[in-house]
Design a protein around this motif. Structure first.
Motif, short mmCIF file in Angstrom:
data_model
loop_
_atom_site.label_atom_id
_atom_site.label_comp_id
_atom_site.label_asym_id
_atom_site.label_seq_id
_atom_site.Cartn_x
_atom_site.Cartn_y
_atom_site.Cartn_z
N LEU A 92 0.82 -1.21 0.00
CA LEU A 92 0.00 0.00 0.00
C LEU A 92 0.85 1.26 0.00
O LEU A 92 0.55 2.23 -0.68
N PHE A 93 1.95 1.25 0.76
CA PHE A 93 2.78 2.44 0.88
C PHE A 93 3.60 2.74 -0.37
O PHE A 93 4.20 3.81 -0.46
N ASP A 94 3.64 1.81 -1.32
CA ASP A 94 4.51 1.96 -2.49
C ASP A 94 3.81 2.53 -3.72
O ASP A 94 4.43 2.67 -4.78
N GLY A 95 2.51 2.83 -3.62
CA GLY A 95 1.83 3.46 -4.73
C GLY A 95 2.49 4.79 -5.09
O GLY A 95 3.00 5.50 -4.22
N PHE A 96 2.50 5.12 -6.37
CA PHE A 96 3.20 6.34 -6.82
C PHE A 96 2.52 7.59 -6.26
O PHE A 96 1.32 7.76 -6.35
N ALA A 97 3.36 8.46 -5.70
CA ALA A 97 2.86 9.62 -4.96
C ALA A 97 2.31 10.69 -5.87
O ALA A 97 2.87 10.99 -6.93
N ALA A 98 1.22 11.30 -5.44
CA ALA A 98 0.63 12.45 -6.13
C ALA A 98 0.30 13.52 -5.11
O ALA A 98 0.00 13.23 -3.94
N ILE A 99 0.34 14.77 -5.57
CA ILE A 99 -0.04 15.92 -4.76
C ILE A 99 -1.45 16.35 -5.15
O ILE A 99 -1.78 16.45 -6.34
N VAL A 100 -2.29 16.61 -4.17
CA VAL A 100 -3.62 17.16 -4.39
C VAL A 100 -3.70 18.50 -3.66
O VAL A 100 -3.33 18.60 -2.48
N ALA A 101 -4.14 19.53 -4.36
CA ALA A 101 -4.33 20.86 -3.76
C ALA A 101 -5.80 21.23 -3.85
O ALA A 101 -6.38 21.25 -4.95
N VAL A 102 -6.41 21.51 -2.71
CA VAL A 102 -7.81 21.92 -2.66
C VAL A 102 -7.86 23.37 -2.20
O VAL A 102 -7.37 23.69 -1.11
N THR A 103 -8.40 24.24 -3.03
CA THR A 103 -8.42 25.68 -2.75
C THR A 103 -9.82 26.15 -2.40
O THR A 103 -10.77 25.93 -3.17
N PHE A 104 -9.95 26.77 -1.24
CA PHE A 104 -11.22 27.36 -0.79
C PHE A 104 -11.16 28.87 -1.05
O PHE A 104 -10.30 29.56 -0.50
N GLU A 105 -12.06 29.35 -1.90
CA GLU A 105 -12.02 30.75 -2.31
C GLU A 105 -12.49 31.69 -1.20
O GLU A 105 -12.11 32.86 -1.16
N GLY A 106 -13.33 31.19 -0.31
CA GLY A 106 -13.86 32.05 0.75
C GLY A 106 -14.95 32.98 0.24
O GLY A 106 -15.31 32.96 -0.95
N GLY A 107 -15.49 33.78 1.11
CA GLY A 107 -16.56 34.69 0.70
C GLY A 107 -17.90 33.98 0.61
O GLY A 107 -18.10 32.88 1.12
N GLY A 108 -18.80 34.59 -0.11
CA GLY A 108 -20.17 34.08 -0.16
C GLY A 108 -20.44 33.03 -1.20
O GLY A 108 -21.45 32.33 -1.13
N ASN A 109 -19.56 32.89 -2.24
CA ASN A 109 -19.89 31.96 -3.31
C ASN A 109 -19.57 30.50 -2.98
O ASN A 109 -20.07 29.58 -3.61
N GLY A 110 -18.71 30.27 -1.98
CA GLY A 110 -18.40 28.90 -1.57
C GLY A 110 -17.67 28.09 -2.61
O GLY A 110 -17.72 26.86 -2.59
N ALA A 111 -16.97 28.76 -3.53
CA ALA A 111 -16.29 28.04 -4.61
C ALA A 111 -15.10 27.24 -4.07
O ALA A 111 -14.34 27.73 -3.25
N VAL A 112 -14.98 26.02 -4.55
CA VAL A 112 -13.86 25.15 -4.19
C VAL A 112 -13.30 24.55 -5.48
O VAL A 112 -14.03 24.01 -6.30
N THR A 113 -12.00 24.69 -5.67
CA THR A 113 -11.34 24.11 -6.83
C THR A 113 -10.21 23.20 -6.36
O THR A 113 -9.76 23.27 -5.21
N CYS A 114 -9.77 22.34 -7.25
CA CYS A 114 -8.70 21.42 -6.88
C CYS A 114 -7.77 21.18 -8.05
O CYS A 114 -8.07 21.53 -9.20
N ALA A 115 -6.64 20.60 -7.75
CA ALA A 115 -5.66 20.20 -8.77
C ALA A 115 -4.97 18.95 -8.25
O ALA A 115 -4.86 18.73 -7.05
#
Length: 285
Positions: A92-115
């Motif tokens: 399990l620990f040997d799976g190829f590593a990936a980075i995930v970035a989750v961005t919270f825009e804040g404010g009233g629209n509640g927009a969330v994006t990721c990469a």
């Protein structure tokens, strides 16, 4: 040994409900700005910023889906295609590593994006180039024979083969930059906007060790960690770096020794503790 045996047992558990998701590969990358479905509700207005996480994302050797796809602005998918056999890791620990970035825009629209982007580590690139699991990792050794393992170690020692490194455990902010880390001594830096891999740390000191931890401690603007060096006399080396750098981002990655501790029987330590006055190494038998 008991701890490692327990980890191996957990990693080899059958794919029953609730466990199988751990072993599901996800080879597709996501470009920055990918909108997250908010059908389950909106985050609070005050929540703003980016959360970075890493972990194993694919358990088979990565396969380029379309030549030049990455340079054409389309997110690649490194998953094996239907009917295509692929070499896979054993743990399990040997799976190829990936980075995930989750961005919270804040404010009233509640927009969330990721990469999401795979770390172009030595393990990933060698497997991508050869189509096979090429470098050893925590519970995977592609060399089937004793002679093969000895030759692999010799090639790594002489520099004719890359040092295994697959930073899938944690993300740390050190000297003003983001690093993907595992228990090797070489964290890999990535760009916080594009998630592009910048390569192994190039330290400007002569500090040497064989193992480290992926969980440094942050105290008063410093980042503390330790190295274990094996030899005729085993040593723990506790060191620190700055958490943030001045504008001179070209400075070398210097580590400063806090102390060294000779030890007769070095232990595996997943992490450690720190206070303003003490570093605590939990040395289990």
């Amino acid at each position: 040994p008991r701890f490692l045996s327990f980890l191996s047992l957990c990693a080899k558990m059958p794919n029953t409900d609730g466990v199988s998701v751990l072993f599901q590969s996800c080879g597709k990358e996501l470009p920055a700005g990918t909108v997250v479905n908010n059908e389950f509700g909106r985050p609070p207005e005050w929540l703003q910023g980016t959360l970075y996480r890493n972990g194993p994302s694919q358990f088979e050797a990565p396969v380029d889906s379309v030549a030049g796809e990455e340079s054409n602005g389309k997110a690649p998918d490194f998953s094996p295609k239907q009917g295509q056999s692929a070499d896979s890791v054993n743990h399990l620990f040997d799976g190829f590593a990936a980075i995930v970035a989750v961005t919270f825009e804040g404010g009233g629209n509640g927009a969330v994006t990721c990469a999401k982007r795979f770390i172009r580590s030595p393990n990933f690139e060698e497997a991508r180039k050869t189509g096979k699991i090429a470098l050893a990792d925590f519970g995977t050794d592609p060399c089937k024979s004793l002679f093969g393992r000895m030759m692999s170690s010799f090639q790594t020692f002489t520099g004719t083969k890359p040092v295994p490194n697959n930073p899938s455990v944690s993300v740390a902010r050190i000297e003003g930059k983001l690093w993907a880390m595992t228990e090797t001594t070489m964290p890999i830096r990535f760009d916080e906007e594009t998630l592009k891999t910048h390569g192994n740390a190039q330290f400007g000191d002569s500090l040497f060790g064989h193992m480290s931890t992926a969980h440094p401690q942050y105290i008063n603007g410093r980042v503390y960690n330790y190295l274990t060096q094996f030899g005729k006399e085993h040593v723990y080396k506790i060191f620190f770096q700055s958490q943030e750098l001045p504008t001179d981002t070209g400075s070398p990655q210097n580590r400063e020794i806090l102390c060294t501790i000779p030890v007769q029987h070095p232990a595996y330590m997943h992490s450690f503790c720190a206070t303003e006055n003490f570093i605590i190494l939990p040395e289990f038998p």
